[in-house]
Design a protein around this motif. Structure first.
Motif, mmCIF file in Angstrom:
data_model
loop_
_atom_site.group_PDB
_atom_site.id
_atom_site.type_symbol
_atom_site.label_atom_id
_atom_site.label_comp_id
_atom_site.label_asym_id
_atom_site.label_seq_id
_atom_site.Cartn_x
_atom_site.Cartn_y
_atom_site.Cartn_z
ATOM 1 N N LEU A 102 0.839 -1.061 -0.031
ATOM 2 C CA LEU A 102 0.024 -0.043 0.241
ATOM 3 C C LEU A 102 0.821 1.252 -0.065
ATOM 4 O O LEU A 102 1.776 1.167 0.509
ATOM 5 N N PRO A 103 0.406 2.368 -0.725
ATOM 6 C CA PRO A 103 1.033 3.672 -0.539
ATOM 7 C C PRO A 103 1.238 4.175 0.760
ATOM 8 O O PRO A 103 0.089 3.653 1.631
ATOM 9 N N LYS A 104 1.691 4.981 1.284
ATOM 10 C CA LYS A 104 2.157 5.578 2.696
ATOM 11 C C LYS A 104 0.598 6.176 3.211
ATOM 12 O O LYS A 104 0.081 5.657 4.198
ATOM 13 N N GLU A 105 -0.155 6.864 2.325
ATOM 14 C CA GLU A 105 -1.494 7.612 2.795
ATOM 15 C C GLU A 105 -2.356 6.271 3.245
ATOM 16 O O GLU A 105 -3.201 6.406 4.318
ATOM 17 N N GLN A 106 -2.497 5.357 2.264
ATOM 18 C CA GLN A 106 -3.437 4.104 2.477
ATOM 19 C C GLN A 106 -2.970 3.341 3.597
ATOM 20 O O GLN A 106 -3.713 2.808 4.524
ATOM 21 N N LEU A 107 -1.805 3.208 3.836
ATOM 22 C CA LEU A 107 -1.136 2.323 4.979
ATOM 23 C C LEU A 107 -1.293 2.825 6.189
ATOM 24 O O LEU A 107 -1.716 2.288 7.073
ATOM 25 N N ASP A 108 -1.258 4.367 6.252
ATOM 26 C CA ASP A 108 -1.813 5.037 7.562
ATOM 27 C C ASP A 108 -3.182 4.873 7.836
ATOM 28 O O ASP A 108 -3.367 4.602 8.889
ATOM 29 N N ARG A 109 -4.154 4.734 6.864
ATOM 30 C CA ARG A 109 -5.384 4.891 7.065
ATOM 31 C C ARG A 109 -5.571 3.179 7.541
ATOM 32 O O ARG A 109 -6.517 3.074 8.540
ATOM 33 N N HIS A 110 -5.077 2.409 6.937
ATOM 34 C CA HIS A 110 -5.459 0.802 7.377
ATOM 35 C C HIS A 110 -4.843 0.687 8.734
ATOM 36 O O HIS A 110 -5.506 0.239 9.552
ATOM 37 N N ALA A 111 -3.812 1.143 9.165
ATOM 38 C CA ALA A 111 -3.233 1.102 10.575
ATOM 39 C C ALA A 111 -4.079 1.791 11.420
ATOM 40 O O ALA A 111 -4.495 1.046 12.328
ATOM 41 N N ALA A 112 -4.844 2.713 11.118
ATOM 42 C CA ALA A 112 -5.656 3.679 12.314
ATOM 43 C C ALA A 112 -6.924 2.704 12.340
ATOM 44 O O ALA A 112 -7.354 2.776 13.584
ATOM 45 N N ARG A 113 -7.358 2.480 11.170
ATOM 46 C CA ARG A 113 -8.702 1.613 11.283
ATOM 47 C C ARG A 113 -8.638 0.261 11.799
ATOM 48 O O ARG A 113 -9.584 -0.138 12.445
ATOM 49 N N LEU A 114 -7.322 -0.486 11.773
ATOM 50 C CA LEU A 114 -7.198 -1.591 12.457
ATOM 51 C C LEU A 114 -7.769 -1.484 14.060
ATOM 52 O O LEU A 114 -7.956 -2.367 14.963
ATOM 53 N N GLY A 115 -6.925 -0.343 14.428
ATOM 54 C CA GLY A 115 -7.047 0.077 16.057
ATOM 55 C C GLY A 115 -8.417 0.301 16.434
ATOM 56 O O GLY A 115 -8.876 0.031 17.603
ATOM 57 N N GLU A 116 -9.416 0.491 15.393
ATOM 58 C CA GLU A 116 -10.553 0.856 15.655
ATOM 59 C C GLU A 116 -11.611 -0.267 15.430
ATOM 60 O O GLU A 116 -12.917 -0.078 15.265
ATOM 61 N N CYS A 117 -11.355 -1.458 15.130
ATOM 62 C CA CYS A 117 -11.876 -2.755 14.415
ATOM 63 C C CYS A 117 -12.732 -3.172 15.562
ATOM 64 O O CYS A 117 -12.508 -3.097 16.915
ATOM 65 N N GLN A 118 -13.885 -3.596 15.188
ATOM 66 C CA GLN A 118 -14.996 -4.038 16.193
ATOM 67 C C GLN A 118 -14.819 -5.575 16.505
ATOM 68 O O GLN A 118 -15.416 -5.864 17.415
ATOM 69 N N TRP A 119 -13.786 -6.071 15.905
ATOM 70 C CA TRP A 119 -13.633 -7.735 15.990
ATOM 71 C C TRP A 119 -12.550 -7.800 17.007
ATOM 72 O O TRP A 119 -11.291 -7.359 16.941
ATOM 73 N N TYR A 120 -12.856 -8.486 18.314
ATOM 74 C CA TYR A 120 -12.001 -8.284 19.320
ATOM 75 C C TYR A 120 -10.822 -9.021 19.008
ATOM 76 O O TYR A 120 -9.425 -8.617 19.357
ATOM 77 N N TRP A 121 -10.525 -10.115 18.223
ATOM 78 C CA TRP A 121 -9.619 -11.044 18.009
ATOM 79 C C TRP A 121 -8.474 -10.048 17.252
ATOM 80 O O TRP A 121 -7.205 -10.167 17.375
ATOM 81 N N ILE A 122 -8.963 -9.219 16.293
ATOM 82 C CA ILE A 122 -8.314 -8.441 15.360
ATOM 83 C C ILE A 122 -7.425 -7.117 16.515
ATOM 84 O O ILE A 122 -6.315 -7.196 16.047
ATOM 85 N N LYS A 123 -8.336 -6.679 17.261
ATOM 86 C CA LYS A 123 -8.039 -5.786 18.004
ATOM 87 C C LYS A 123 -6.729 -6.352 18.983
ATOM 88 O O LYS A 123 -5.768 -5.242 19.356
ATOM 89 N N GLN A 124 -7.014 -7.429 19.413
ATOM 90 C CA GLN A 124 -6.029 -8.113 20.435
ATOM 91 C C GLN A 124 -4.688 -8.430 19.553
ATOM 92 O O GLN A 124 -3.572 -8.135 20.155
ATOM 93 N N ALA A 125 -4.754 -8.910 18.296
ATOM 94 C CA ALA A 125 -3.675 -8.957 17.467
ATOM 95 C C ALA A 125 -2.878 -7.699 17.301
ATOM 96 O O ALA A 125 -1.688 -7.772 17.571
ATOM 97 N N ILE A 126 -3.609 -6.659 16.868
ATOM 98 C CA ILE A 126 -2.845 -5.405 16.643
ATOM 99 C C ILE A 126 -2.342 -4.832 17.922
ATOM 100 O O ILE A 126 -1.181 -4.330 18.004
#
Length: 122
Positions: free
Chosen positions: A62-86
């Protein structure tokens, strides 16, 4: 890891620390379960841009802008197991970043002394 702890005007990013040295230490000293968890967390990070930003590419492409957005959204994810992994990935990043003398100085903290190797149980 660089996407989770990027460089800012006030603070260095994790890429400005001794990340390779930290990862070598982690590989040699951390328990197998922690290393496995970090491996799974890295896979989750790299394989989920389709769900966070709608891009069917691994995060490392991913380009930097999309990578930043991806990283931010993972921290706000509703699925608990993904939140725990991050969270686990961010924890390891924080251990590396927070021990850096420049980071500690800019936060008004004294640098750590030499490692005593006292806590390890080999």
């Amino acid at each position: 890891m660089c996407a989770l702890y990027p460089r800012t005007e006030a603070l260095p990013g994790i890429e400005d620390t001794d990340l390779d040295g930290f990862l070598r230490e982690l590989r040699s000293e951390a328990p197998l379960l922690l290393r496995f968890g970090l491996f799974v967390a890295a896979l989750v990070f790299h394989l989920t841009p389709l769900f966070t930003i709608g891009r069917p590419f691994p995060a490392f492409l991913l380009p930097k802008e999309q990578l930043d957005r991806h990283a931010a959204r993972l921290g706000e994810c509703q699925w608990y197991w993904i939140k725990q992994a991050i969270f686990l990935l961010k924890l390891a990043c924080g251990l590396c970043w927070g021990r850096n003398p420049v980071v500690r100085e800019r936060m008004g903290l004294a640098p750590y002394g030499p490692d005593s190797n006292g806590w390890r149980q080999k």
